[in-house]
Scaffold this motif. Structure first.
Motif, PDB file in Angstrom:
ATOM      1  N   TYR A   1      18.022  77.190  49.850  1.00  0.00           N
ATOM      2  CA  TYR A   1      19.402  77.101  49.376  1.00  0.00           C
ATOM      3  C   TYR A   1      20.194  76.077  50.187  1.00  0.00           C
ATOM      4  CZ  TYR A   1      18.690  81.387  46.652  1.00  0.00           C
ATOM      5  OH  TYR A   1      18.241  82.320  45.746  1.00  0.00           O
TER       6      TYR A   1
ATOM      7  N   GLN B   1      25.768  78.314  52.131  1.00  0.00           N
ATOM      8  CA  GLN B   1      27.037  78.599  51.449  1.00  0.00           C
ATOM      9  C   GLN B   1      27.076  79.992  50.821  1.00  0.00           C
ATOM     10  OE1 GLN B   1      29.222  76.299  52.071  1.00  0.00           O
ATOM     11  NE2 GLN B   1      27.706  74.846  52.840  1.00  0.00           N
ATOM     12  N   ASN B   2      26.473  80.941  51.529  1.00  0.00           N
ATOM     13  CA  ASN B   2      26.524  82.333  51.088  1.00  0.00           C
ATOM     14  C   ASN B   2      26.856  83.178  52.312  1.00  0.00           C
ATOM     15  OD1 ASN B   2      25.869  85.067  50.461  1.00  0.00           O
ATOM     16  ND2 ASN B   2      24.456  84.403  48.853  1.00  0.00           N
TER      17      ASN B   2
END
Length: 264
Positions: free
Chosen positions: A114, A159-160
């Motif tokens: 990711y 980005q989580n």
């Protein structure tokens, strides 16, 4: 032996070799039953005198024995033998090594993928800066702190916020594991190369390469950990009474600090 506690580039290998020798001696004595379960080890002052090592080196060896589950330290009382071993699953803080590695495989590997797809220029700058500092760093404690920051930065690049929180939760355990592997497995230079491969994949936005690089990194962590914990050479060796300024050696005449060929 009187080793300096300084962590300069030239002195660090001597310190690691001494640490491995002292750990091998104490671990071997415990596993051979020279100390009964429940028995107290000699005091730090006595062990330092017998083995001619500095107190910081001895304390690192005692911490490693505790991580392996062979001993327990009781404040104000000393270090006591818990088991004769062999120990298969060390504990780092609140988590066992097997639990920690299982979670890392299921979280950090997809996180790297990711991160390759979602990273920002700021993320890459931060990671590159961390790698530069880690390459230059000579102090083991400082390097370990940056090692955990590196893995946290990769999680942030995904980005989580949930991924980031998971890494933050195990951050202390990661630091303990990193220190253990670097003290006894000489992992630092190899880790730097593996971290660089992860960042290169993020720069290229290659999800496949990022996943592969993180998979390789965690596999090497597990391999080194297994080598340290199960190595019969370290468990069997005994320390000869060293001459001043020398490094303890095993019965075979080889240094306990010698690495396995696949750990170079």
């Amino acid at each position: 032996m009187n080793l300096s506690d300084s962590q300069t580039a030239g002195e660090a290998p001597k310190r690691v070799s001494a640490l491995e020798a002292v750990l091998g001696h104490l671990r071997g004595a415990i596993e051979r039953g020279e100390y009964a379960v429940g028995e107290k080890l000699p005091s730090e002052a006595e062990l330092c005198r017998r083995l001619e090592v500095s107190r910081p080196v001895l304390r690192e060896a005692l911490r490693a024995l505790q991580t392996m589950g062979l001993t327990v330290s009781r404040t104000g009382k000393g270090t006591f033998v818990l088991a004769h071993g062999p120990v298969e699953d060390p504990t780092f803080g609140d988590y066992s090594a097997s639990d920690l590695l299982e979670v890392r495989r299921h979280v950090e590997i997809p996180v790297a993928g990711y991160a390759a797809l979602r990273r920002t220029p700021e993320d890459l700058d931060h990671l590159a800066h961390l790698l530069e500092r880690m390459e230059r760093e000579t102090d083991t404690t400082a390097w370990v702190a940056m090692d955990t920051l590196f893995h946290l930065a990769v999680a942030r690049a995904a980005q989580n916020p949930v991924f980031r929180r998971v890494i933050e939760e195990i951050r202390d355990a990661l630091a303990r594991q990193s220190a253990f592997l670097n003290d006894l497995g000489g992992r630092r230079e190899q880790s730097n190369r593996e971290h660089q491969a992860i960042v290169d994949a993020l720069v290229d936005r290659s999800e496949h390469e990022a996943v592969a690089a993180m998979t390789h990194h965690l596999a090497r962590v597990e391999s080194t950990l297994t080598t340290i914990v199960r190595s019969p050479r370290r468990a069997a060796g005994t320390v000869r009474e060293p001459a001043a300024g020398s490094t303890p050696r095993t019965d075979t005449g080889t240094s306990p600090g010698t690495k396995n060929d696949n750990e170079s």
